[in-house]
Design an enzyme around this catalytic site. Structure first.
Site, PDB file in Angstrom:
ATOM      1  N   ASN A   9       1.039  -1.231   0.361  1.00  0.00           N
ATOM      2  CA  ASN A   9      -0.069  -0.279   0.058  1.00  0.00           C
ATOM      3  C   ASN A   9       1.099   1.183  -0.463  1.00  0.00           C
ATOM      4  O   ASN A   9       1.076   1.654   1.329  1.00  0.00           O
ATOM      5  CB  ASN A   9      -0.937   0.250   1.056  1.00  0.00           C
ATOM      6  N   LYS A  11       0.121   4.183  -0.289  1.00  0.00           N
ATOM      7  CA  LYS A  11      -0.807   5.790   0.061  1.00  0.00           C
ATOM      8  C   LYS A  11      -0.376   6.288  -0.357  1.00  0.00           C
ATOM      9  O   LYS A  11      -0.452   6.666  -1.776  1.00  0.00           O
ATOM     10  CB  LYS A  11      -0.218   5.711   1.580  1.00  0.00           C
ATOM     11  N   HIS A  96      -9.248   1.568   4.401  1.00  0.00           N
ATOM     12  CA  HIS A  96      -8.634   2.013   5.475  1.00  0.00           C
ATOM     13  C   HIS A  96      -8.366   2.347   6.661  1.00  0.00           C
ATOM     14  O   HIS A  96      -9.017   3.741   6.798  1.00  0.00           O
ATOM     15  CB  HIS A  96      -7.269   2.261   4.488  1.00  0.00           C
ATOM     16  N   GLU A  98      -6.241   5.048   7.845  1.00  0.00           N
ATOM     17  CA  GLU A  98      -6.817   6.462   7.292  1.00  0.00           C
ATOM     18  C   GLU A  98      -8.080   7.250   6.930  1.00  0.00           C
ATOM     19  O   GLU A  98      -8.067   8.413   7.100  1.00  0.00           O
ATOM     20  CB  GLU A  98      -5.366   6.222   6.586  1.00  0.00           C
ATOM     21  N   GLU A 165      -5.575  -5.159  10.718  1.00  0.00           N
ATOM     22  CA  GLU A 165      -4.679  -4.331  11.115  1.00  0.00           C
ATOM     23  C   GLU A 165      -4.849  -3.262  11.888  1.00  0.00           C
ATOM     24  O   GLU A 165      -5.736  -2.607  12.091  1.00  0.00           O
ATOM     25  CB  GLU A 165      -4.366  -2.555  10.005  1.00  0.00           C
ATOM     26  N   GLY A 171       2.640   1.858  10.747  1.00  0.00           N
ATOM     27  CA  GLY A 171       3.520   2.896  11.008  1.00  0.00           C
ATOM     28  C   GLY A 171       4.225   3.046  11.839  1.00  0.00           C
ATOM     29  O   GLY A 171       4.687   4.481  12.183  1.00  0.00           O
ATOM     30  N   SER A 204       2.922  -2.259  10.708  1.00  0.00           N
ATOM     31  CA  SER A 204       4.674  -2.567  10.886  1.00  0.00           C
ATOM     32  C   SER A 204       5.317  -3.767   9.982  1.00  0.00           C
ATOM     33  O   SER A 204       5.873  -4.127  10.921  1.00  0.00           O
ATOM     34  CB  SER A 204       4.894  -1.977  12.398  1.00  0.00           C
TER      35      SER A 204
END
Ligand code: PGA
Length: 242
Positions: A9, A11, A96, A98, A165, A171, A204
């Site tokens: 991904n 992003k 996702h 985010e 996730e 991250g 991660s």
């Protein structure tokens, strides 16, 4: 048999020139990748055409990071399934964290996107996962159960990938222990009426933890953010020892 899917991904990273440079380094490193796994690159919309050309005749698949539920219309900033399919896209990330956190995505809009993607022939990768506060409060199981219940109304489980996730692991370098990820993914699978859905872990994932993650029996692949931006690093992940 559940399919193993190793997805990157990107992003909001990489211009077309940077995408091309990545692929020149990455694709030769996947020539010996075992065929028991599928590699997917979920790239920004503006990279799709360039990446698609590179992937022509290659086993690496193209993915996007969002899709709207309507076929077309006055939806500034959105993209339709037909637009993605025209570029050769097969997979699309939906929900996702985010998007949920910064762009108002809800379980209801996730559900609309999932259904539209499937109807148009795209395979959605549905992301679910808990925040640190929810984990600390011991509500991980309920949070994910609700994301699945509301998100999966009228969704075809035979054409779906799920990515677990944990938000606190995205991250941060703070990977969820492989056994904990395995246990939660087992709980997700127990909630589904079809046991053949591929369920990935994301958060991660790096070259130095991929072998341990993929050794877990419930984990059918990974969704990789930061470590998918570097050709050597993502190739090492795709070529995990299993
Ligand atoms: P990360 O991101 O690998 O950089 O933690 C994972 C994701 O957001 O899909």
């Amino acid at each position: 048999m559940r399919k193993v899917i190793i997805a990157g991904n990107w992003k909001m990273f990489k211009t077309q020139a940077e995408a091309a440079e990545f692929l020149q380094g990455f694709l030769p490193l996947t020539e010996a990748t075992p065929e028991d796994r599928e590699i997917v690159l979920c790239v920004p919309f503006t990279d799709l055409a360039t990446v698609s050309k590179f992937l022509h005749g290659n086993l690496v698949r193209l993915g996007a990071q969002n899709v709207h539920w309507e076929a077309d219309g006055a939806y500034t900033g959105e993209i339709s399934a037909a637009m993605l399919l025209e570029q050769g896209v097969r997979y699309v990330i939906i929900g996702h964290s985010e998007r949920r956190q910064y762009f108002g995505e809800t379980n209801q809009t996730v559900n609309l996107r999932l259904k539209a993607a499937q109807q148009q022939g795209l395979v959605p990768i549905l992301c679910v996962g808990e925040t640190k506060e929810q984990r600390d409060a011991g509500t991980t199981k309920q949070v994910i159960a609700e994301q699945l219940k509301a998100g999966l109304v009228d969704v075809d489980l035979k054409k779906l990938v799920i990515a677990y996730e944990p938000i606190w692991a995205i991250g941060t370098g703070d990977t969820c222990a492989a056994e904990e990820a395995n246990r939660t993914i087992g709980e997700i699978r127990a909630q589904l009426t079809n046991s053949t859905v591929s369920i990935q872990y994301g958060g991660s994932v790096k070259p130095d933890n991929i072998d341990e993650i993929m050794a877990q029996p419930e984990i059918d692949g990974v969704l990789v953010g930061g470590a998918s931006l570097d050709a050597q690093s993502f190739a090492r992940i795709a070529n995990y020892q299993g």
